[in-house]
Design a protein around this motif. Structure first.
Motif, PDB file in Angstrom:
ATOM      1  N   GLY A  37       0.788  -1.218   0.000  1.00  0.00           N
ATOM      2  CA  GLY A  37       0.000   0.000   0.000  1.00  0.00           C
ATOM      3  C   GLY A  37       0.820   1.268   0.000  1.00  0.00           C
ATOM      4  O   GLY A  37       0.475   2.251  -0.664  1.00  0.00           O
ATOM      5  N   LEU A  41       0.695   4.302  -2.847  1.00  0.00           N
ATOM      6  CA  LEU A  41       0.454   5.722  -2.589  1.00  0.00           C
ATOM      7  C   LEU A  41       1.608   6.573  -3.117  1.00  0.00           C
ATOM      8  O   LEU A  41       1.382   7.669  -3.650  1.00  0.00           O
ATOM      9  N   ILE A  69      -6.679   2.934   0.325  1.00  0.00           N
ATOM     10  CA  ILE A  69      -6.169   3.551  -0.913  1.00  0.00           C
ATOM     11  C   ILE A  69      -7.333   4.016  -1.776  1.00  0.00           C
ATOM     12  O   ILE A  69      -7.329   5.130  -2.305  1.00  0.00           O
ATOM     13  N   ARG A  72      -8.811   7.185  -0.342  1.00  0.00           N
ATOM     14  CA  ARG A  72      -7.971   8.373  -0.566  1.00  0.00           C
ATOM     15  C   ARG A  72      -8.035   8.833  -2.020  1.00  0.00           C
ATOM     16  O   ARG A  72      -8.072  10.038  -2.295  1.00  0.00           O
TER      17      ARG A  72
END
Length: 243
Positions: A37, A41, A69, A72
């Protein structure tokens, strides 16, 4: 020749990632791979304004998980199509993924051809939605105090720009293009979410409830998106002030 579509594949299993990347590259896609992850990002931040054309996302990841994720990405200003590919195959996990903003959800184990087909179909649908409206009267819809701009994907209500998710915008725009027409939940899933979501009609209810909270003066007594009891929903017909 159209530009190559650039995908970010987020998958912690290197064997699965290698197979997916190889098949997608054979189809002509550019593929970057992130194994956790945090790396995903970082890749999303590094590409900045160029953005990825699609995000293929596992849920169970080292570091930041796939749902976070997804959250976001959806909270950001740029819409990126997302397909979740996960071993979590229960109805609850599928619905959570879709309600977090994923455009599609594929359960493991999967056929490689199916993943490629879903990627192709989603990119085709996104491209169709981004095309300028042939009829400029559909490019901007004004109804019930709302100004819905299909090109900028913005909605203004009584002079204030609303903060809608990509799916909320698609749902509202679809309703506004068909005032007075009733749609079942399954029809809305097929038209707005795309194919292969049969059995998950309750996600429509959740999105409509959130949309009503943003566009209705009193969400308990909606005046724009109306419930047709026992059937589905419809967008209220235009009044004289909108003509």
């Amino acid at each position: 020749m159209p530009p190559t579509k650039h995908l970010l594949l987020v998958e912690d299993d290197p064997d699965i990632a290698g197979l997916l990347a190889a098949n997608l590259r054979e189809e002509g896609y550019g593929v970057d791979w992130a194994a956790d992850g945090d790396a995903a990002l970082a890749a999303l931040a590094a590409i900045a304004g160029n953005r990825y054309d699609l995000l293929l996302l596992d849920v169970m990841l080292p570091g930041v998980d796939g749902l976070e994720i997804c959250r976001r990405v959806r909270a950001g200003p740029v819409y990126t199509p997302i397909i979740i590919v996960s071993s979590k195959s229960s109805d609850v996990h599928r619905v959570v993924g879709l309600e977090m903003g994923a455009d599609d959800y594929i359960s493991k184990p999967f056929a490689l051809a199916e993943v490629v087909a879903r990627v192709r179909a989603l990119l085709r649908r996104v491209a169709a939605l981004s095309q300028p409206a042939a009829d400029q009267t559909e490019a901007v819809i004004v109804a019930h105090g709302l100004r819905i701009d299909a090109q900028s994907r913005t909605v203004v209500l009584d002079g204030q720009t609303l903060a809608l998710t990509a799916r909320e915008f698609d749902l509202l725009h679809f309703f506004a293009r068909h005032p007075g027409r009733m749609f079942t939940r399954l029809e809305l899933l097929n038209q707005v979410w795309g194919y292969n979501h049969d059995g998950y009609e309750h996600t429509v209810n959740s999105h409509i409830n959130r949309l009503r909270a943003k566009i209705e003066a009193d969400p308990a007594k909606p005046a724009r998106i109306l419930t047709v009891w026992g059937v589905g929903y419809k967008f209220a017909e235009a009044d004289a002030a909108d003509a």
